[in-house]
Design a protein around this motif. Structure first.
Motif, short mmCIF file in Angstrom:
data_model
loop_
_atom_site.label_atom_id
_atom_site.label_comp_id
_atom_site.label_asym_id
_atom_site.label_seq_id
_atom_site.Cartn_x
_atom_site.Cartn_y
_atom_site.Cartn_z
N ARG A 57 0.84 -1.20 0.00
CA ARG A 57 0.00 0.00 0.00
C ARG A 57 0.87 1.25 0.00
O ARG A 57 1.98 1.23 0.54
CB ARG A 57 -0.87 0.02 1.25
N PRO A 58 0.34 2.37 -0.58
CA PRO A 58 1.11 3.61 -0.60
C PRO A 58 1.60 4.02 0.79
O PRO A 58 2.77 4.36 0.95
CB PRO A 58 0.12 4.62 -1.15
N ALA A 59 0.72 3.95 1.78
CA ALA A 59 1.12 4.40 3.12
C ALA A 59 2.26 3.54 3.67
O ALA A 59 3.17 4.05 4.31
CB ALA A 59 -0.08 4.34 4.05
N VAL A 60 2.19 2.25 3.37
CA VAL A 60 3.23 1.33 3.84
C VAL A 60 4.56 1.66 3.15
O VAL A 60 5.62 1.69 3.79
CB VAL A 60 2.81 -0.12 3.59
N ALA A 61 4.48 1.92 1.84
CA ALA A 61 5.69 2.25 1.08
C ALA A 61 6.35 3.50 1.66
O ALA A 61 7.57 3.54 1.87
CB ALA A 61 5.36 2.46 -0.39
N ILE A 62 5.53 4.52 1.94
CA ILE A 62 6.07 5.77 2.50
C ILE A 62 6.72 5.49 3.85
O ILE A 62 7.84 5.93 4.12
CB ILE A 62 4.96 6.83 2.63
N THR A 63 6.04 4.70 4.69
CA THR A 63 6.60 4.39 6.01
C THR A 63 7.95 3.70 5.89
O THR A 63 8.91 4.08 6.56
CB THR A 63 5.65 3.46 6.79
N LEU A 64 8.03 2.71 5.02
CA LEU A 64 9.28 1.96 4.88
C LEU A 64 10.41 2.88 4.42
O LEU A 64 11.53 2.80 4.91
CB LEU A 64 9.11 0.80 3.90
N VAL A 65 10.10 3.77 3.45
CA VAL A 65 11.13 4.67 2.96
C VAL A 65 11.58 5.61 4.08
O VAL A 65 12.76 5.89 4.26
CB VAL A 65 10.61 5.46 1.74
N GLU A 66 10.59 6.10 4.87
CA GLU A 66 10.93 7.00 5.97
C GLU A 66 11.78 6.27 7.01
O GLU A 66 12.61 6.88 7.68
CB GLU A 66 9.67 7.57 6.63
N LEU A 67 11.55 4.97 7.16
CA LEU A 67 12.34 4.18 8.11
C LEU A 67 13.73 3.88 7.56
O LEU A 67 14.56 3.30 8.25
CB LEU A 67 11.63 2.86 8.42
N GLY A 68 13.94 4.25 6.29
CA GLY A 68 15.25 4.00 5.69
C GLY A 68 15.37 2.59 5.14
O GLY A 68 16.46 2.13 4.83
N LEU A 69 14.25 1.89 5.01
CA LEU A 69 14.28 0.53 4.46
C LEU A 69 13.73 0.57 3.04
O LEU A 69 12.52 0.56 2.85
CB LEU A 69 13.40 -0.40 5.30
#
Lengths: 294, 130
Positions: free
Chosen positions: B83-95
């Motif tokens: 999901r878009p929100a999950v993708a954003i979270t992962l990128v923000e986490l540096g993963l």
């Protein structure tokens, strides 16, 4: 406020002479040129003044000089309405403030006329007027300021939305023409828009065009890379296009590396994207007539 | 303890995560999947996370590990349906899960695996295994 056996002079004046204050007040407002701008009609102004005075008289009779008390609520609401509409009509802050503050001179005159020889009472009345009108004036200004800020916030949001459209170029190919500086907040909006569109359009490739981005520093580059990574996690590849010569130089000097496919122009990027989805643009051999090219 | 079912589709394994992942479940999945890849000689692993609303750094890292493990066992991992929100979270986490292949949905992911196997069609008879 110390309790007094007799109501303060100002309360008496306001509750008894409200009608005689009105013409003086409106005259003063006119003299200040409130009508000259043409933003408000004379009858409207007179109605506003009369309502304010009526509510003030009612409130002061019920609650004395405590502006925070409940009987003042209708007056505070009315002033908030007036000030909000002035903010939208484009009145300047001083014009809005002087609407309330210009009630002072007529009140001082009334005190002068009513005091007789009792200077101490008159002095207290003047203090009371000042405190009362200042509190109301400040309330008006606060609302005015808040409405202006609301307008600014709304415009910012609209600009942010307007400047981050996601365009569908072909089946499975999206373009994101970025215009303006990329800060964290805008990157967030851009990223969300792009990812939502990838899902909606089932896109395989997204072209991020930065022709309209004036400067690219390390932070902007990082934001771009974040967007690219997020799109990749959704299963879409990104191409960055529209890197201007100066920006390319700056980025290299800064040591910024974009580890993604980048093309000089949107056209080049589009060609790559088409090839990726198994299409190609070929010139027509013979043109018999004008026909739409899909 | 609950386990996430692993389905065999031809020479690919399909994992659909439909419950909230907690850490023990994730570890169990990693173990089950490793054994299953070896047992079935699978060449591709498809992990569908379209039902996942929350992904933390542990789950993110687990996906990365699964990809690395299966690559070692000669299977390609494709994570689909993020999901878009999950993708954003992962990128923000540096993963940014650089070792993992991604696709929009199961269909596209299956295509990727098929292309790798250079198979015209995966056999229809799919059997579930747990």
């Amino acid at each position: 406020m110390t309790p007094r056996s007799q109501p303060p002079l100002i309360v008496k004046i306001l509750s008894e002479q409200a009608s005689s204050l009105l013409p003086k007040w409106t005259a003063l407002l006119k003299q200040n040129g409130i009508l000259a701008t043409g933003r408000i009609k004379e009858t409207e102004l007179a109605t506003q003044c009369r309502t304010v005075l009526d509510l003030l008289a009612t409130a002061i009779a019920a609650a004395g000089l405590d502006v925070a008390a409940a009987p003042y609520q209708p007056l505070r609401d009315l002033l908030a309405d007036i000030s909000r509409s002035r903010a939208i009509q484009g009145f300047s802050p001083s014009e809005t403030a002087s609407f309330v503050f210009s009630l002072k001179p007529p009140l001082f005159e009334a005190i002068d006329a009513a005091k007789g020889s009792d200077d101490a009472t008159a002095l207290r009345a003047v203090q009371d007027v000042t405190r009362l009108i200042d509190a109301l004036g400040l309330h008006t200004m606060e609302v005015f300021q808040k409405s202006r800020e609301e307008v600014i916030v709304r415009q910012q949001r609209e600009i942010a939305e307007l400047s981050t459209p996601v365009v569908k170029l072909w089946e499975g190919v999206l373009a994101l023409p970025l215009i303006g500086t990329l800060d964290s907040q805008r990157t967030q909006i851009v990223m969300e828009n792009l990812l939502e569109s990838i899902v909606a359009e089932r896109a395989e490739i997204a072209i991020i065009d930065i022709t309209g981005v004036p400067t690219v520093d390390t932070l902007t580059a990082q934001h771009l890379l974040k967007t690219v990574s997020a799109a990749r996690l959704m299963g879409a590849d990104c191409i960055i296009s529209g890197i201007r010569p100066q920006i390319a130089q700056t980025m290299v000097h800064l040591g910024v590396e974009l580890n993604v496919v980048s093309k000089a122009t949107l056209a080049d990027a589009f060609a790559v994207a088409l090839r990726r989805v198994g299409r190609t643009v070929a010139p027509l051999k013979t043109v018999h007539r004008q026909q739409p090219v899909g | 303890m609950d386990r996430i079912p692993i389905l065999k589709l031809g020479s690919a394994l399909l994992v659909t995560i439909q419950v909230d992942m907690h850490d023990r479940l994730a570890t169990a999945l990693q173990e089950d999947l490793t054994e299953k890849i070896v047992a079935t000689h699978a060449k591709g692993v498809l992990i569908d996370i379209s039902a996942l609303e929350i992904v933390d750094s542990f789950i993110g890292r687990m996906l990365d590990h699964i990809a690395a493990i299966s690559r070692m066992l000669d299977a390609e991992t494709v994570v689909v349906g993020m999901r878009p929100a999950v993708a954003i979270t992962l990128v923000e986490l540096g993963l940014s899960l650089t070792g993992v292949k991604t696709a929009l949905d199961v269909e596209r992911g299956m295509e990727m695996i098929r292309r790798r196997l250079d198979e015209p069609e995966v056999a229809d008879g799919d059997d579930a295994g747990a």
